[in-house]
Scaffold this motif. Structure first.
Motif, PDB file in Angstrom:
ATOM      1  N   MET A 118       0.889  -0.711  -0.213  1.00 17.46           N
ATOM      2  CA  MET A 118      -0.295   0.203  -0.110  1.00 17.46           C
ATOM      3  C   MET A 118       1.137   1.333  -0.096  1.00 17.46           C
ATOM      4  O   MET A 118       0.513   1.490   1.015  1.00 17.46           O
TER       5      MET A 118
ATOM      6  N   LYS B   6       0.279   6.992  -3.457  1.00 20.36           N
ATOM      7  CA  LYS B   6       0.718   7.862  -4.181  1.00 20.36           C
ATOM      8  C   LYS B   6       0.511   9.085  -4.734  1.00 20.36           C
ATOM      9  O   LYS B   6      -0.719   9.970  -4.226  1.00 20.36           O
TER      10      LYS B   6
ATOM     11  N   PRO C 174      -3.941   4.211  -2.005  1.00 16.39           N
ATOM     12  CA  PRO C 174      -4.950   3.668  -2.654  1.00 16.39           C
ATOM     13  C   PRO C 174      -6.245   3.869  -3.129  1.00 16.39           C
ATOM     14  O   PRO C 174      -6.777   3.487  -1.864  1.00 16.39           O
TER      15      PRO C 174
ATOM     16  N   ARG D 102     -22.297   8.421   2.638  1.00 17.62           N
ATOM     17  CA  ARG D 102     -21.272   7.468   1.651  1.00 17.62           C
ATOM     18  C   ARG D 102     -21.759   6.510   0.793  1.00 17.62           C
ATOM     19  O   ARG D 102     -20.844   5.209   1.241  1.00 17.62           O
ATOM     20  N   GLN D 103     -22.766   6.343   0.459  1.00 20.64           N
ATOM     21  CA  GLN D 103     -23.636   5.169  -0.117  1.00 20.64           C
ATOM     22  C   GLN D 103     -23.918   6.190  -1.665  1.00 20.64           C
ATOM     23  O   GLN D 103     -24.736   4.821  -1.855  1.00 20.64           O
TER      24      GLN D 103
ATOM     25  N   LEU E 203     -18.266   7.947  -4.562  1.00 22.47           N
ATOM     26  CA  LEU E 203     -17.689   6.964  -4.494  1.00 22.47           C
ATOM     27  C   LEU E 203     -17.358   7.236  -5.495  1.00 22.47           C
ATOM     28  O   LEU E 203     -16.572   6.589  -6.734  1.00 22.47           O
TER      29      LEU E 203
ATOM     30  N   MET F 245      -7.823  -5.686   5.706  1.00 23.80           N
ATOM     31  CA  MET F 245      -6.108  -5.258   5.184  1.00 23.80           C
ATOM     32  C   MET F 245      -6.629  -4.203   3.236  1.00 23.80           C
ATOM     33  O   MET F 245      -8.310  -4.338   3.087  1.00 23.80           O
ATOM     34  N   SER F 246      -5.963  -3.025   3.887  1.00 25.56           N
ATOM     35  CA  SER F 246      -6.516  -1.905   2.792  1.00 25.56           C
ATOM     36  C   SER F 246      -6.663  -2.230   1.153  1.00 25.56           C
ATOM     37  O   SER F 246      -5.538  -2.982   0.815  1.00 25.56           O
ATOM     38  N   VAL F 247      -7.016  -1.370   0.602  1.00 25.63           N
ATOM     39  CA  VAL F 247      -6.838  -1.490  -0.831  1.00 25.63           C
ATOM     40  C   VAL F 247      -5.212  -1.496  -0.438  1.00 25.63           C
ATOM     41  O   VAL F 247      -4.630   0.183  -0.298  1.00 25.63           O
ATOM     42  N   GLN F 248      -4.385  -2.606  -1.481  1.00 31.83           N
ATOM     43  CA  GLN F 248      -3.007  -1.902  -1.672  1.00 31.83           C
ATOM     44  C   GLN F 248      -2.527  -1.587  -3.093  1.00 31.83           C
ATOM     45  O   GLN F 248      -2.058  -0.475  -3.317  1.00 31.83           O
TER      46      GLN F 248
ATOM     47  N   TYR G 136      -4.659   0.227  -6.624  1.00 32.67           N
ATOM     48  CA  TYR G 136      -5.975   0.191  -7.386  1.00 32.67           C
ATOM     49  C   TYR G 136      -5.213   1.213  -8.596  1.00 32.67           C
ATOM     50  O   TYR G 136      -5.073   1.951  -8.712  1.00 32.67           O
TER      51      TYR G 136
ATOM     52  N   MET H 176     -18.172   0.436  -3.991  1.00 33.04           N
ATOM     53  CA  MET H 176     -18.106   1.885  -3.320  1.00 33.04           C
ATOM     54  C   MET H 176     -18.872   1.708  -2.151  1.00 33.04           C
ATOM     55  O   MET H 176     -18.001   1.954  -0.871  1.00 33.04           O
ATOM     56  N   PRO H 177     -20.196   1.919  -1.994  1.00 30.57           N
ATOM     57  CA  PRO H 177     -20.575   2.036  -0.773  1.00 30.57           C
ATOM     58  C   PRO H 177     -20.000   0.920   0.466  1.00 30.57           C
ATOM     59  O   PRO H 177     -19.876   1.127   1.681  1.00 30.57           O
TER      60      PRO H 177
ATOM     61  N   ILE I 125     -17.530  -0.898   0.479  1.00 30.14           N
ATOM     62  CA  ILE I 125     -15.890  -0.297   0.748  1.00 30.14           C
ATOM     63  C   ILE I 125     -16.114   0.059   1.751  1.00 30.14           C
ATOM     64  O   ILE I 125     -15.723   0.833   2.803  1.00 30.14           O
ATOM     65  N   ASN I 126     -16.730   1.607   1.228  1.00 31.59           N
ATOM     66  CA  ASN I 126     -16.601   2.927   2.389  1.00 31.59           C
ATOM     67  C   ASN I 126     -17.415   2.667   3.731  1.00 31.59           C
ATOM     68  O   ASN I 126     -17.176   2.926   4.766  1.00 31.59           O
ATOM     69  N   GLU I 127     -18.767   1.546   3.994  1.00 30.70           N
ATOM     70  CA  GLU I 127     -18.697   0.878   5.085  1.00 30.70           C
ATOM     71  C   GLU I 127     -18.005  -0.147   5.522  1.00 30.70           C
ATOM     72  O   GLU I 127     -18.074  -0.465   6.472  1.00 30.70           O
TER      73      GLU I 127
ATOM     74  N   VAL J  28      -7.656  -3.995  -6.585  1.00 29.97           N
ATOM     75  CA  VAL J  28      -9.298  -3.551  -6.989  1.00 29.97           C
ATOM     76  C   VAL J  28      -8.242  -2.814  -8.699  1.00 29.97           C
ATOM     77  O   VAL J  28      -7.267  -2.442  -9.041  1.00 29.97           O
TER      78      VAL J  28
ATOM     79  N   GLU K 144     -11.958  -2.079   9.894  1.00 27.82           N
ATOM     80  CA  GLU K 144     -11.244  -3.255   9.818  1.00 27.82           C
ATOM     81  C   GLU K 144     -10.860  -3.344  11.767  1.00 27.82           C
ATOM     82  O   GLU K 144     -11.621  -4.542  11.519  1.00 27.82           O
TER      83      GLU K 144
ATOM     84  N   ARG L 270     -12.528  -6.866  13.450  1.00 24.29           N
ATOM     85  CA  ARG L 270     -12.107  -8.161  13.824  1.00 24.29           C
ATOM     86  C   ARG L 270     -11.889  -8.651  15.444  1.00 24.29           C
ATOM     87  O   ARG L 270     -10.910  -9.268  15.824  1.00 24.29           O
TER      88      ARG L 270
END
Lengths: 162, 281, 340, 453
Positions: free
Chosen positions: A1, A4, A21, A43-44, A63, B1-4, B6, B36-37, B39-41, B49, D121, D125
């Motif tokens: 991660m 960037k 990212p 956020r939806q 989004l 784990m977050s998005v590594q 995109y 995206m909703p 992922i946001n939640e 991705v 996250e 967990r």
């Protein structure tokens, strides 16, 4: 991660942001750049409070991964507010009491901006359809619809066809 | 784990390479309005991705009696530029302006019911899906694309790259019944395409949305209509038949009972629209 | 199979203030040497316009221009206690506190003006334009900025006032329920017109028209805002909204605005209203309050209109198309049984 | 009407906060951030009723950015009730669950992390070992002897009047003699009414940001509807002097009663105390919908005795407020409901039993119309049903029964500013409903008719 750098045009000025990212445009605006006019109601993608214009098109900032706006032009409410006074759309919302708690207002104004650029004289049905992705829990919408009509008058004069 | 990572590939080839590299571990998004909703939640936590916005898959072209719509064509462009009125109506009935500016035609095939309003129209228009993978292209009729709730015939290395449909020769109708006027999930969505000649239905295609694990065709109801006059009796029989062909579910918007009740009502209303148009022409 | 129109009405009362009282609010006012009158509170504006109406009440009570009144609110280090913004209480309670604070501040203003203009305080009046003048002799006046400067530098006085409003706490008699559950009662009567599709059970509200009696309107446009928004919220409660779509079961609880149905711009019916003013005895300038009640009367009015349209009573909210359709099917069955 | 010459009261001046709102410069709570700010996310119950056997944070602790977790052991006075400030008790709601959860979405443990993503996250967990228990969702089921018992005092209803040395299962109103009047009535009209639980759904979700200050105090930026109320409750829960807390608010993106609860502040202050850093705790939309308080549901049974001429001579009402799992504001709402559930009508005999019932549902609380919204719904549909039953115009029925100034209401208060009749006349005029002369002659000051000056 790895973070960037993403470059885009924000309210007419070039910006570079260093992001992780898939950070949303909403988070970049609100948290990183501290431009908080763009709100975060759900956020939806369902409340419209975070609507910004990307290349003139209204989009939900919640989004939109920031990488997707690389090289694009983003306009937020901060970008239409003049140094002194108000933009005619802002004036119309203010004067028509189209604002109560104010949380949905930025999104409403941004959609109005995009609408009036396409249709200088929208009728009521067109206004309501354009705003159909923007929820307001306080006003009941009537004042907002009036404000959009009034904004059209302010921008284009009220002598034309309605 | 977050998005590594995109990835935003600039071409189809690049996109396919990424897909080949990561296989099922790569989440593919286009407009992001579905993913995206989640992922946001924090409901969805993808690591790799790929976004398709820059792949150039948004060509919309008409040739040889067909309309070919690139997978990443936005719903706004479909609404404004599609040569097929039914698709414009379907797009208009999907979400709201902001979301239509982001959501794509290809993405609509992956919207879980009760969403997927454009896919219902595509189904009624006998659309075909172009799937492109490392081994090349293959074309699958949309009617055979879905295999269940959020499952389909795609291989792990494939992308939906285009949707192709014959320019409709008959009359069409589209009704989305939601609890609100706009920006709302469907109770039921009906799309119909009928070719009527000499007072008789020569060809019938009827598709339903929000009343099954994916958009459905109604072959038995279509059979009832085919060869018959578009009379009130035939409409009623077809509508009742369609009710038996759906597999509705209960959600916050409507119960299974109510959805099943609404299928014949809205199928009949859609067919009556066509009958009236037919009578007027 | 058809669409049926129906009209229904409902008339309601709404009590102002916390039910049993005992809910105080305070206000402090002081004038700066700029002629600004600062009203310090800890009350919150939820969007209804508290900051605006309290400035209006303050300006009116002080007799100074609206522009000279500043509302400094919602900081517990500087603002005096307020119970909170709920129970349609804010304008009533805070307004009353402000009026009392203004009375005290006015007393100092008049004392100072009396010295400056060399007339007795009882011969003075405010003109609402920023001056204190001699009654019957308006050319003899002093501007409030000069007044504030004089008070501070010449007479060593602070133009300030403290205001407090509390309705004493009422007890409830455990055996009879005797209590004092309101400060004042506002009223509303709503007439709703609907169109019901008897094939789907869908209800389209065509109009919500209401009369309100709310004592006095401090700001008619803000009142109208409450009416418009409350009417739509009432319609939504009647027809759409629930966190438990299959109550009492908890399944399918909506997780967002996709599933939780809040009307959008295209779902708004015609909303029209008239407002009557019968000032209350204990409200500031006769105010009663309007915040909550606007969402109440549309609910039964719409349910009654549905009955008028198709002859079924929907007594479980929300009146979803499914409930109406089930009721219509039941009614048809009963009619068939009756016909046999 | 008294005529008063007013300058600015009565004028539609523009909103004081309007310029801020239309420029987006108004600062809402989620707009506030500090450089070293932490984010708090809640571990919530996935089931409506369960015993907690244990909580395992070991996987959460491994998430990069995890700072710490909080459980009920960290909360000085974990069990509270919001309305203790106005004498409602006993304490019964945990800030963080101890050995049991009573609703799906209940707060079990808080996780604080360097970023929102890490907090989400880490919270996901946390493993909570739960033994699910039978749940009850219906108010009348909850009152049956075989229902699971939810409250430490052994009942599923709030006990009223303990301050008078009584223990009443409901709020009672007794006025006249309903049974005698029923015997005399020409008609008996009965009805059952059910309100739904409703979410306030403000466009801005509930939240706060807490900042530790160098002087040992905590500044709490919050969108609460009631600053001191929340401050006082927070200090009591945290067992710290009131003056350690400084609340700043006043700008709320829609409340409607949903931001009167004291949910986010105490735990966010605690997190700031434990970490020495600013902490943000803002509900997601999903939390606002599924976990925050609702307008509680309400079930109401009416029995009215009515004469042929339209006079309602008796009204007997039994109602059940669905408080959900905890008190919040419902016991008080029930009292307000009881005061209003006979409606704005003069009925000589009234009998009311109003229950506050606990179920395994997200708690109900205050909302626009607090206890009166269900009353108005039931009363006004009941009025139409009476009119329908006796064959009278619904307007006339209401005019006949409308309370007049000087009447005594069931709660014994003498009516002093009734204008129901005037309001109905104005509505009739607005919609073009023609009212007969004998109704037009009525007013709210004189039961026999005549004019009010």
């Amino acid at each position: 991660m790895k973070p960037k750098i993403v470059s885009f045009t924000l309210n007419g000025r070039p910006v570079d942001v260093m992001v992780r990212p898939m950070t949303t445009l909403q988070n970049v605006l609100r948290r990183q750049l501290e431009l908080t006019a763009t709100k975060a109601g759900c956020r939806q993608g369902s409340c419209g409070s975070c609507t910004v214009l990307v290349n003139g098109e209204p989009m939900a900032a919640c989004l939109l991964p920031i990488e997707d706006v690389e090289g694009q032009e983003v306009l937020t409410l901060e970008g239409i507010t003049p140094l002194h006074g108000l933009h005619p759309i802002q004036e119309a919302f203010f004067e028509n009491f189209a604002v109560q708690c104010g949380y949905c207002t930025p999104g409403m104004i941004m959609v109005t901006k995009a609408l009036l650029e396409r249709e200088p004289r929208p009728d009521e049905a067109t206004i309501r359809e354009a705003l159909s992705g923007n929820l307001c829990r306080c006003t009941g919408y009537q004042a907002i619809v009036q404000a959009v009509t009034d904004a059209a008058d302010r921008l284009h004069g009220n002598g034309g066809v309605s | 784990m977050s998005v590594q990572n995109y990835y935003l590939p600039e071409s189809l080839g690049e996109a396919l390479e990424l897909l080949a590299r990561y296989g099922p571990d790569l989440l593919v998004i286009a407009g992001g309005t579905v993913a995206m909703p989640l992922i946001n939640e924090g409901v969805s936590t993808p690591v790799q991705v790929m976004g398709l916005r820059r792949t150039g898959l948004d060509e919309m072209a008409r040739s040889n009696g067909n309309v070919k719509i690139g997978a990443t064509t936005t719903l706004t462009r479909l609404l404004e530029e599609s040569p097929v009125p039914l698709l414009r109506t379907a797009a208009r009935n999907t979400a709201a302006w902001t979301i239509r500016n982001m959501g794509t035609v290809g993405g609509n095939l992956f919207s879980p019911p009760p969403a997927g309003d454009v896919a219902v129209a595509l189904l009624a228009l006998d659309a075909e899906v172009t799937l492109t993978g490392s081994g090349g292209e293959r074309v699958v009729p949309l009617a055979r694309f879905w295999t269940g709730f959020m499952t389909n015939v795609m291989q792990a290395d494939e992308l939906v790259t285009a949707i192709t449909l014959p320019v409709p020769t008959g009359k069409t109708a589209y009704i989305k019944y939601g609890r609100k006027q706009a920006h709302t999930p469907a109770v039921v969505t009906v799309a119909a395409h009928l070719v009527v000649e000499g007072g008789r239905v020569q060809q019938a295609r009827l598709a339903l949305g929000a009343v099954g694990p994916h958009p459905l065709r109604c072959p038995q109801a279509e059979a009832v209509l085919t060869g018959s006059e578009l009379s009130e009796d035939a409409i009623t029989e077809a509508a009742q038949t369609a009710a038996g062909e759906c597999d509705p579910f209960t959600d916050a918007i409507a119960s299974e009972w109510y959805r099943r009740k609404m299928v014949p009502v809205y199928v009949a209303r859609a067919l009556r629209q066509i009958a009236q148009e037919e009578a007027a022409s | 199979m058809a669409k049926h129109r129906g009209v229904g009405m409902a008339a309601v009362n709404y009590p102002t203030g916390m039910n049993l009282g005992g809910d105080p609010s305070q206000a402090l006012i002081h004038a700066t040497t700029t002629g600004t009158f600062v009203i310090t509170l800890s009350s919150t504006d939820l969007g209804q316009g508290l900051k605006t109406v309290i400035a209006q009440i303050g300006a009116e009570a002080l007799g100074v221009p609206f522009e000279n009144v500043l509302i400094d609110t919602a900081d517990t280090d500087t603002g005096p206690h307020c119970m909170g913004t709920f129970a349609s209480r804010a304008t009533h309670r805070v307004g009353n506190a402000v009026i009392r604070a203004a009375e005290e501040a006015r007393k100092v203003m008049f004392e100072v003006a009396s010295e400056e203009l060399e007339v007795a305080p009882e011969d003075l009046e405010t003109d609402g334009q920023g001056n204190i003048r001699v009654k019957g002799s308006p050319e003899h006046s002093i501007n409030i900025v000069d007044l504030a400067l004089a008070a501070h530098f010449k007479y060593g006085k602070t133009i300030s006032g403290r205001g407090m409003y509390i309705k004493p706490k009422s007890e409830v008699d455990p055996d009879t329920g005797a209590m004092d559950p309101d400060s004042t009662e506002a009223h509303a009567c709503t007439v709703a017109e609907v169109e019901v599709d008897d094939e789907t059970g869908e209800v389209k509200v065509l109009s919500i028209k209401s009369a309100y009696e709310i004592g006095r309107q401090v700001n008619p446009k803000l009142v109208e805002g409450q009416i418009q928004g409350g009417s739509l919220m009432g319609m939504a409660h009647a027809l759409y909204e629930t966190t438990a779509p299959y109550y009492p079961a908890i399944d399918h609880a909506p997780g967002g605005f996709n599933e939780y149905i809040v009307p959008g711009p295209q779902d708004q019916p015609e909303i029209e209203s008239v407002v009557l003013e019968y000032p209350s005895v204990n409200g500031p300038f006769g105010v009663k309050g309007v915040g909550e009640m606007t969402a109440n009367s549309p609910i039964p009015a719409i349910i009654n209109a549905i009955h008028d349209a198709v002859g079924v009573w929907i007594t479980e909210l929300p009146a979803t198309p499914e409930k109406i359709l089930r009721a219509l099917e039941e009614k048809r069955k009963e009619e068939e049984r009756g016909a046999e | 009407m008294t005529k008063q010459l007013l300058n600015v009261v009565g004028q539609s001046v523009h909103r004081r906060d309007g310029m801020g709102h239309v420029t987006g410069r108004t600062t809402f709570v989620d707009d506030i951030q500090f450089r070293d700010m932490l984010y708090l996310k809640m571990v919530r119950s996935p089931v409506p009723h369960a015993r907690i056997r244990g909580i395992d944070f070991s996987e959460a602790e491994k998430v990069p950015g995890f700072v710490r977790a909080l459980t009920h052991r960290d909360v000085p006075k974990n069990i509270y009730t919001i309305l203790c400030l106005i004498g409602v008790g006993p304490d019964e709601e945990p800030v963080l669950a101890e050995d049991r959860v009573l609703y799906k979405g209940e707060q079990i443990a808080a996780v604080v992390a360097e970023s929102e993503e890490a907090a989400v996250e880490a919270a996901s967990r946390v493993v909570v070992d739960l033994e699910e228990l039978p749940a009850v969702f219906d108010v009348e089921e909850a009152l049956k002897p075989d229902a699971p018992v939810l409250k430490p005092w052994g009942t599923n209803y709030f006990i009223y009047d303990y301050e008078y040395g009584q223990s009443n299962p409901c709020r009672k109103v007794r006025f006249g003699d309903v049974e005698k009047a029923f015997a005399e009535a020409d008609y008996i009209v009965e009805g059952r009414y059910q309100m739904s639980p409703i979410e306030h759904a403000p466009t801005e979700t509930t939240g706060c940001v807490v900042k530790p200050e160098p002087d040992g105090r905590y500044t709490v930026y919050t969108n609460t509807q009631a600053l001191f109320f929340t401050l006082d409750n927070s200090a009591l829960i945290l067992n710290i002097p009131f003056n350690k807390l400084h609340f700043v608010g006043g700008t709320v993106g829609g409340g409607f009663g949903g931001k009167v609860d004291v949910i986010v502040e105490p735990i966010a202050i605690l997190a700031a105390m434990k970490t020495g850093r600013p902490v943000k705790y803002v509900f997601s939309r999903e939390e606002e919908m599924r976990c925050s308080s609702t307008r509680g549901a309400w079930r109401m049974y009416f029995k009215d005795g009515v004469m042929k001429d339209g006079r309602i001579i008796a009204r007997k009402v039994t109602t059940y407020a669905d408080a959900g799992a905890y008190n919040r504001h419902t016991p008080y709402a029930v009292t307000k409901h009881a005061a209003n559930v006979a409606g704005p009508y003069s009925i000589p005999n009234v009998w009311i039993d109003a229950y506050c019932v606990y179920t395994n549902r997200q708690p109900g609380s205050a909302m626009r119309g607090f206890g009166v919204t269900p009353a108005s719904f039931a009363v006004e549909v009941q009025m139409d049903r009476i009119a329908h039953t006796i064959g009278m115009d619904p307007w006339e029925l209401r005019f006949i029964n409308a309370y007049r100034n000087g009447d005594v209401r069931p709660h014994r208060k003498v009516v002093e500013d009734a204008t129901l009749i005037e309001t109905m006349k104005a509505a009739a005029q607005l919609v073009g409903k023609e009212l007969p002369e004998h109704l037009l002659a009525m007013n709210s000051w004189d039961r026999e008719g005549g004019h009010h000056g």
